[in-house]
Every structure is written in C-alpha cells, then in structure tokens.
Design a protein around this motif. Structure first.
Motif, mmCIF file in Angstrom:
data_model
loop_
_atom_site.group_PDB
_atom_site.id
_atom_site.type_symbol
_atom_site.label_atom_id
_atom_site.label_comp_id
_atom_site.label_asym_id
_atom_site.label_seq_id
_atom_site.Cartn_x
_atom_site.Cartn_y
_atom_site.Cartn_z
ATOM 1 N N ASP A 1 9.248 -3.006 22.456
ATOM 2 C CA ASP A 1 8.297 -2.033 22.993
ATOM 3 C C ASP A 1 7.471 -2.625 24.130
ATOM 4 O OD1 ASP A 1 8.657 0.130 20.785
ATOM 5 O OD2 ASP A 1 8.331 -1.736 19.703
ATOM 6 N N LEU A 2 7.160 -3.911 24.027
ATOM 7 C CA LEU A 2 6.453 -4.588 25.122
ATOM 8 C C LEU A 2 7.341 -4.684 26.358
ATOM 9 C CD1 LEU A 2 4.692 -7.496 23.172
ATOM 10 C CD2 LEU A 2 3.604 -5.476 24.152
ATOM 11 N N ALA A 3 8.640 -4.962 26.129
ATOM 12 C CA ALA A 3 9.578 -5.020 27.252
ATOM 13 C C ALA A 3 9.674 -3.667 27.951
ATOM 14 C CB ALA A 3 10.952 -5.476 26.757
ATOM 15 N N THR A 4 9.719 -2.605 27.175
ATOM 16 C CA THR A 4 9.754 -1.258 27.747
ATOM 17 C C THR A 4 8.471 -0.962 28.513
ATOM 18 O OG1 THR A 4 11.117 -0.537 25.880
ATOM 19 C CG2 THR A 4 10.063 1.185 27.189
ATOM 20 N N ASN A 5 7.366 -1.435 28.004
ATOM 21 C CA ASN A 5 6.064 -1.192 28.615
ATOM 22 C C ASN A 5 5.934 -1.815 29.997
ATOM 23 O OD1 ASN A 5 3.467 0.071 28.284
ATOM 24 N ND2 ASN A 5 2.582 -1.974 28.055
ATOM 25 N N VAL A 6 6.658 -2.941 30.231
ATOM 26 C CA VAL A 6 6.601 -3.616 31.543
ATOM 27 C C VAL A 6 7.890 -3.406 32.328
ATOM 28 C CG1 VAL A 6 4.947 -5.353 30.764
ATOM 29 C CG2 VAL A 6 7.391 -5.815 30.555
ATOM 30 N N ASN A 7 8.751 -2.475 31.864
ATOM 31 C CA ASN A 7 10.002 -2.151 32.566
ATOM 32 C C ASN A 7 10.922 -3.361 32.722
ATOM 33 O OD1 ASN A 7 9.514 0.644 32.992
ATOM 34 N ND2 ASN A 7 8.099 0.124 34.652
ATOM 35 N N ARG A 8 11.077 -4.113 31.661
ATOM 36 C CA ARG A 8 11.982 -5.254 31.644
ATOM 37 C C ARG A 8 12.892 -5.157 30.424
ATOM 38 N NH1 ARG A 8 10.827 -10.010 34.447
ATOM 39 N NH2 ARG A 8 9.727 -9.514 36.380
ATOM 40 N N ASN A 9 14.037 -5.884 30.489
ATOM 41 C CA ASN A 9 14.861 -5.987 29.294
ATOM 42 C C ASN A 9 14.427 -7.207 28.485
ATOM 43 O OD1 ASN A 9 16.085 -8.243 30.541
ATOM 44 N ND2 ASN A 9 17.620 -6.926 31.498
ATOM 45 N N ILE A 10 14.936 -7.315 27.267
ATOM 46 C CA ILE A 10 14.464 -8.344 26.343
ATOM 47 C C ILE A 10 14.743 -9.749 26.864
ATOM 48 C CG2 ILE A 10 14.894 -9.331 24.050
ATOM 49 C CD1 ILE A 10 15.186 -6.535 22.971
ATOM 50 N N SER A 11 15.942 -9.970 27.403
ATOM 51 C CA SER A 11 16.321 -11.321 27.839
ATOM 52 C C SER A 11 15.423 -11.842 28.948
ATOM 53 C CB SER A 11 17.785 -11.326 28.295
ATOM 54 O OG SER A 11 17.962 -10.426 29.379
ATOM 55 N N SER A 12 14.983 -10.965 29.834
ATOM 56 C CA SER A 12 14.147 -11.416 30.951
ATOM 57 C C SER A 12 12.689 -11.596 30.555
ATOM 58 C CB SER A 12 14.223 -10.398 32.098
ATOM 59 O OG SER A 12 13.670 -9.151 31.714
ATOM 60 N N LEU A 13 12.327 -11.204 29.330
ATOM 61 C CA LEU A 13 10.940 -11.300 28.892
ATOM 62 C C LEU A 13 10.750 -12.368 27.812
ATOM 63 C CD1 LEU A 13 8.299 -9.807 29.642
ATOM 64 C CD2 LEU A 13 8.635 -8.389 27.622
ATOM 65 N N SER A 14 11.793 -13.126 27.517
ATOM 66 C CA SER A 14 11.698 -14.125 26.452
ATOM 67 C C SER A 14 10.725 -15.252 26.783
ATOM 68 C CB SER A 14 13.084 -14.714 26.171
ATOM 69 O OG SER A 14 13.612 -15.317 27.337
ATOM 70 N N LEU A 15 10.314 -15.350 28.042
ATOM 71 C CA LEU A 15 9.366 -16.399 28.426
ATOM 72 C C LEU A 15 7.997 -16.228 27.777
ATOM 73 C CD1 LEU A 15 10.024 -17.000 32.240
ATOM 74 C CD2 LEU A 15 10.373 -18.605 30.370
#
Length: 431
Positions: A30-44
């Motif tokens: 849901d956080l990834a959706t909130n910032v318009n990113r997919n999960i893999s690019s937000l793992s940082l």
C-alpha cells in the motif's frame, strides 16, 4: 512501587515499538502504491530503516550516559509518533526512505534505552522484567499485522489489482506524480488509520515518560541506586566483544530462519504454500509463546541456565533440521523447538551480563549494534548463497553453524566473567 510503574510503562513502550516495527511489512504494498512505485524499487526503505536503527542504537547509548533517561525515552517515542504519522503522507519514494531512516533512529534509541533502564532499576534481579520487556515487543509485532488486516483488509479484497494493472496505472499517472508535492493526503485513508492508531498509542505512552522526567526526586533516586550497584568485571571489554559476536550470530540466525523458512519449505522440502505458511507461523508462534512463559521461568531459573537450555535446544533442533531436511514431520517438530529455543536468548543474555559487570548506555549500544548487524548481514549473505547453490539447504547450515558458534561462545563468556570473582574469593579467604 515507582520502579514497578516504570517497568509496566517500558513494557507498554516496547509493545508500541513492536507494532511500529512490524507494521511496515503488511502495509508495504500500500505504501508502494501511495508513492506510485512497485515493490522491488521501494525495498530500500528496509535498508534505510536498518541503518537508521544502527545509528539510533549508537546515539542512544551515548546520550543515555549523559541525559535523563525519561526525557530521552519520551523524546524518542514522540519522534516515533511523528514518523508514523508522516509515513502515509509521503508521496515520493525518496521522502519515504528518508522518513523511515529517521524513524529507524528513534526506534534504535528506544530499543537501547529500554534495555538500559530495566537494568538500571532492577540490576541483576531484572531477569523476569527483561523477559517481560521483550515479550511485549513480540506481542506488538504479532498485533501489527492483525491491525493492518482490520484497516486494510476490506480495501485489499475490493481492489484485486494485478501487477500489470499497477504498472499501467503508474505509467498513466507518472506525469501527475512529478507535479505533486512531497507530502499529501493518502488516496487510501485506511492506510492512514493503521499508522495513526499506533502513533496515537505511542504518543500517549510518551506523555508518561515526560511526566516522570518532571518528577525530579525519582531521577535522583535512580542515580543513587545506579551508583550503589556499579560493578566492573576484570575483562569487561572482552566480555562485551564476545557478547557482540554472540548476539550477531543469534539474531542473524533467528531472522534468517524466520525470513527464509517459507521459501525453503516450498522449494527444497516440496511443501505447498499453505503448509509453508503454517511452518513459518509455528516458528514465530512458539517464539512469542515461549517469550511469554519465560517471564515465569526467569523467577526460578538463572539467566545463565536459560541460555544453556536455549543453546542445547537450538543446537539439537538445527542438527535434526540438517539431517532430516526432507522429512516433513521433522521439519514441523524441529521448527517449533527451534523457535522456542531462540525465544529467551537475547533477554537472558542481557540479564546475565549484568550479573557480572554493570551495563550502561555505550555498552548496551555496542551489543545491540552487534545484533542489528547480524540481522542485516547474515540474511543478505544467505540470500546470495542460496541463489548460487539452490540445491543445498544453505539456510539450515547457517542455523546449525550459528548454534555451534553461540554454544562455543557462551562457555568462554562464562569463564571470563567468573574467573576474577573466584580469584577475589580466594584472596579474601587467605586474608
């Protein structure tokens, strides 16, 4: 009476700490959706929080030796509250990573400070209270996914988007994403409520710490009590270094098995996903249950005895896992024993070292950093090795190796801790 109130308050704080740490996982999509990113690019965000936690542990260790404990704990919980409220409002991935990193600093200070304060008010009699503190953390981590499911469950079932749908919508909204501000009201208000409830709880607890700070007499009382209980082992620094390694291997193995047991069970043992999920649940379930029971065990067993029993259990169960890695019955039994054996080691280790040498802020920060490094390094290395050797149960070898390391390290720790005491007793008897 005051120290009982402080202990209950610390347990309440660690309940909030467990919830705030664990809420990130079930709300990650849901956080990834909130910032318009997919999960893999937000793992940082997990890496940022881990480095923030390391920094917070070090900062907390230094500040706890120079500041009022209640003020620092209240301030760290207030900062945690702000971080929890800001996370769902972040509209860019960079800002979300920065916020979670700062959030990691505050929880690192709280984690280190809670352990130090329990030792400061109870000394070498604090084993049951230390177990209660860490059980509160495990309980909070257990409650966080349930809270997230209550807040987000209806939204997840109503919107069953595929990854292709998500990527398509992200591309369509990319031009809008650049024009948006860094902060904004989240599209899904359920996400906001999940973080707001935990943030409100932690804020209420922080107010009690600020109230204790105002009470100057309690601060002076604690300073006197701490000075009276001060002791320093002859091999103080060596004990801390060995405890650093002990917690490095222990926490690393705990997180590694908890993180990879699902994929190991499906790929290596041939289990269905539902069975593998049950195996994962029984590991954390026995872990949390035994942490709760350890509160009562610690009243009649010495911390050293509990560590020895934990080492025997983890060594035997990990050995059976390696020898019978294809047997489903053995996987179920050994996993439950392994989870139960790992439950009490960390709080027992902290209580045990306090019996021989006084632990202040910097010393606590040192071995907490060791635990955090093990949590980061060992799972990362195992992930790489498992990719290179997919046919080998690398996860099980790691757990067995870590169990052997802790089983070897603790007798050395015990020898170093007790040797000066035995010598002092001999000198007194001669005189």
């Amino acid at each position: 009476m005051l120290r009982w109130f402080i202990t209950v308050l610390l347990c309440a704080a660690f309940l909030g700490l467990g919830m705030s740490v664990a809420i990130l996982g079930p709300t990650f999509q849901d956080l990834a959706t909130n910032v318009n990113r997919n999960i893999s690019s937000l793992s940082l965000i997990f890496v940022g929080r881990a480095f923030g936690y390391l920094g917070g542990s070090v900062i907390g260790g230094v500040l706890f030796d120079n500041m009022n404990h209640f003020l620092l704990l209240g301030a760290s919980m207030f900062a945690t509250t702000i971080g929890l409220y800001l996370v769902p409002f972040c509209k860019t991935a960079v800002l979300l990573i920065v916020v979670t990193s700062i959030f990691g600093v505050s929880i690192g200070i709280l984690d280190t400070g809670g352990n130090v304060l329990i030792l400061a008010i109870w000394g070498d009699k604090g084993a049951p209270h230390m177990q209660a503190l860490h059980f509160s953390f495990a309980l909070g981590a257990f409650l966080a996914p349930l809270l997230a499911k209550l807040a987000l469950g209806r939204m997840v079932s109503a919107e069953n988007h595929t990854e292709a749908d998500f990527n398509h919508s992200a591309f369509n909204q990319s031009s809008e994403a650049y024009s948006e501000s860094l902060l904004g009201i989240p599209d899904d208000m359920n996400l906001l409520w999940a973080y707001a409830v935990i943030g409100a709880y932690i804020f209420v607890v922080s107010l009690f710490f600020f109230a204790l700070f105002v009470k100057k007499s309690s601060r002076q009382e604690k300073a006197k009590a701490s000075a009276q209980r001060f002791r320093r082992a002859k091999y103080h620094n060596a004990l801390l270094c060995l405890l650093f390694l002990f917690f490095f291997f222990y926490v690393g193995a705990e997180v590694t098995y908890g993180s990879y047991v699902f994929s190991f069970a499906t790929s290596h043992a041939g289990m269905k996903e539902s069975e593998a999920a049950g195996l994962n649940s029984i590991f954390w379930g026995t872990f949390a249950a035994c942490r709760g029971m350890a509160i009562f065990f610690a009243t009649c067993l010495q911390p050293g005895t509990m560590i020895v029993l934990s080492n025997i259990g983890s060594l035997a169960s990990s050995l059976f896992l390696v020898l019978f890695d294809k047997s489903r019955v053995c996987l179920w039994i050994a996993t439950s024993v392994y989870g139960a054996s790992m439950a009490t080691t960390f709080p027992s280790g902290v209580s045990w070292i306090e019996q021989y040498t006084t632990i202040h802020g910097k010393a606590a920060a040192f071995f907490v950093v060791g635990a955090a490094l093990g949590e980061m390094a060992i799972p990362a290395v195992i992930g790489i090795l498992q990719g290179k050797y997919p046919d080998l149960p690398v996860v099980l070898y790691t757990c067995l190796g870590s169990s052997v390391a802790t089983a070897v390290l603790f007798p050395v720790l015990y020898k170093l801790a007790t040797l000066p005491i035995s010598r002092q007793q001999k000198e007194h008897s001669k005189s």
